[in-house]
Design an enzyme around this catalytic site. Structure first.
Site, PDB file in Angstrom:
ATOM      1  N   ASP A  10       0.792  -1.239  -0.040  1.00 49.52           N
ATOM      2  CA  ASP A  10       0.042   0.007   0.022  1.00 49.52           C
ATOM      3  C   ASP A  10       0.848   1.050  -0.015  1.00 49.52           C
ATOM      4  OD1 ASP A  10      -2.598   1.726   0.230  1.00 49.52           O
ATOM      5  OD2 ASP A  10      -1.765   1.978   2.269  1.00 49.52           O
ATOM      6  N   SER A  11       0.400   2.569  -0.065  1.00 49.94           N
ATOM      7  CA  SER A  11       1.088   3.623   0.102  1.00 49.94           C
ATOM      8  C   SER A  11       1.557   3.841   1.208  1.00 49.94           C
ATOM      9  CB  SER A  11       0.290   5.062  -0.480  1.00 49.94           C
ATOM     10  OG  SER A  11      -0.839   5.140   0.386  1.00 49.94           O
ATOM     11  N   CYS A  73      -4.646  -1.406  -1.525  1.00 46.96           N
ATOM     12  CA  CYS A  73      -4.674  -0.199  -2.021  1.00 46.96           C
ATOM     13  C   CYS A  73      -5.852   0.150  -2.858  1.00 46.96           C
ATOM     14  CB  CYS A  73      -3.262   0.497  -2.323  1.00 46.96           C
ATOM     15  SG  CYS A  73      -3.303   2.222  -2.861  1.00 46.96           S
ATOM     16  N   GLU A 152      -2.391   8.795   8.408  1.00 44.52           N
ATOM     17  CA  GLU A 152      -0.740   8.789   8.406  1.00 44.52           C
ATOM     18  C   GLU A 152      -0.415   9.508   9.809  1.00 44.52           C
ATOM     19  OE1 GLU A 152       1.573   6.952   6.244  1.00 44.52           O
ATOM     20  OE2 GLU A 152      -0.295   5.849   5.445  1.00 44.52           O
ATOM     21  N   CYS A 184     -10.821   2.850   0.303  1.00 40.85           N
ATOM     22  CA  CYS A 184      -9.491   3.193   0.719  1.00 40.85           C
ATOM     23  C   CYS A 184      -9.228   2.195   1.733  1.00 40.85           C
ATOM     24  CB  CYS A 184      -9.590   4.526   0.764  1.00 40.85           C
ATOM     25  SG  CYS A 184      -7.543   5.171   1.481  1.00 40.85           S
ATOM     26  N   HIS A 186      -6.927   2.998   3.897  1.00 41.40           N
ATOM     27  CA  HIS A 186      -6.773   3.776   5.286  1.00 41.40           C
ATOM     28  C   HIS A 186      -7.868   4.069   6.038  1.00 41.40           C
ATOM     29  CE1 HIS A 186      -2.871   4.813   3.401  1.00 41.40           C
ATOM     30  NE2 HIS A 186      -2.411   5.336   4.392  1.00 41.40           N
TER      31      HIS A 186
HETATM   32  N1  DGL Z   1      -4.614   3.146   0.973  1.00 45.29           N
HETATM   33  C1  DGL Z   1      -4.765   3.577  -0.270  1.00 45.29           C
HETATM   34  C2  DGL Z   1      -5.913   3.330  -0.965  1.00 45.29           C
HETATM   35  O1  DGL Z   1      -6.611   2.413  -0.540  1.00 45.29           O
HETATM   36  C3  DGL Z   1      -3.880   4.813  -0.656  1.00 45.29           C
HETATM   37  C4  DGL Z   1      -4.241   6.107  -0.089  1.00 45.29           C
HETATM   38  C5  DGL Z   1      -3.183   7.230  -0.924  1.00 45.29           C
HETATM   39  O2  DGL Z   1      -2.081   7.077  -0.754  1.00 45.29           O
HETATM   40  O3  DGL Z   1      -3.969   8.231  -1.100  1.00 45.29           O
HETATM   41  O4  DGL Z   1      -6.412   4.243  -1.771  1.00 45.29           O
END
Ligand code: DGL
Length: 269
Positions: A10-11, A73, A152, A184, A186
């Site tokens: 993931d990011s 992600c 984050e 997402c 996150h």
């Molecule tokens: N967790 C990621 C997602 O599901 C990335 C969020 C991001 O880096 O903008 O989209």
């Protein structure tokens, strides 16, 4: 049987929502996680950049000879996976299919909300796949760009988080959705505040957790489970500061990860 590791990326921290569930569902599996913390967020980037980052993340994980890669992600799964899945000689799974599968089964009134990054919502992938199941479904989407920085930075449950949740979700709530896809990975870290705002009769779909369930089914079908765990069963890599990932990731996973996180230079891949 296949004792190779599962690669997950993931990011940043978000993919740990999938990892947490994989640890529960598949306790014998070895996991290598990459959080691209040096290049987060992905969701506000152009499609070309998301493609470039996704390819390099996959190349990095492939250096470990993993048996499968999970794109934990939403942004990379929606904006890059459809284009790149045939470029690599390894199975790659993303979060969209699994989350849509769960949402269309959960909704009773056929009104589904989808929240995600700008990249995910602009791709239209969730909406497209929901309508493929049933074109009478009503889908209400909203991009929530401030959620990833909140996560984050560890703002999981603060008054600022509550204000931003209200700002983003007011309209979707007013539409009367009974199911909301956290599109997402996150966002499940903000689940408590989101759930409080949406109310207990709205089912939240955690895309990270759903992909873990899907992964279990796939390993069952392919007879590809691992039967032994490595000495270092869980290994984490990041492309920026190790200590904040150890701290926030450890809180989220409810396990100590200090000493298991290494920094790499992702630009080399
Ligand atoms: N967790 C990621 C997602 O599901 C990335 C969020 C991001 O880096 O903008 O989209």
């Amino acid at each position: 049987m296949n004792d190779k590791s599962i690669g997950v990326f993931d990011s940043g921290l978000g993919g740990l929502t999938a990892v947490k569930q994989i640890m529960r569902e598949l306790p014998n599996e070895n996991i290598i996680y990459f959080g691209d913390t040096g290049r987060v967020p992905y969701g506000t980037r152009s499609k070309e950049t998301i493609l470039k980052y996704t390819r390099s993340d996959i190349r990095f994980l492939k250096t470990f000879d993993v048996k499968i890669i999970v794109i934990a992600c939403g942004t990379a799964s929606s904006a890059a996976l459809p284009m790149i899945k045939d470029e690599f000689d390894i199975p790659i799974v993303g979060v969209i299919d699994a989350a849509v599968y769960a949402a269309v089964r959960a909704t009773k009134n056929k009104k589904i909300g989808v929240i995600g990054t700008s990249g995910t919502i602009k791709s239209g992938e969730y909406e497209k796949q929901i309508k493929q199941y049933d074109e009478t479904m009503q889908v209400f989407s909203r991009e929530c760009p401030m959620f990833v920085p909140l996560v984050e930075n560890g703002y999981f449950d603060t008054p600022v988080t509550e204000m931003i949740v209200q700002e983003y979700l007011e309209e979707i709530r007013a539409r009367g959705v009974d199911t909301l896809i956290l599109g997402c990975t996150h966002y499940p870290l903000l689940e408590k505040v989101i759930s409080k705002y949406m109310g207990s009769d709205v089912t939240l779909i955690n895309s990270g957790a759903e992909v873990a369930k899907y992964l279990k089914k796939k390993l069952d079908a392919d007879n590809a489970h691992s039967k032994k765990t490595d000495e270092n069963q869980y290994r984490y890599y990041v492309s920026d500061d190790v200590s904040s990932f150890e701290q926030l990731g450890g809180i989220f996973l409810e396990r100590e990860i200090n000493g298991q996180v290494n920094k790499i230079d992702i630009e080399q891949y």
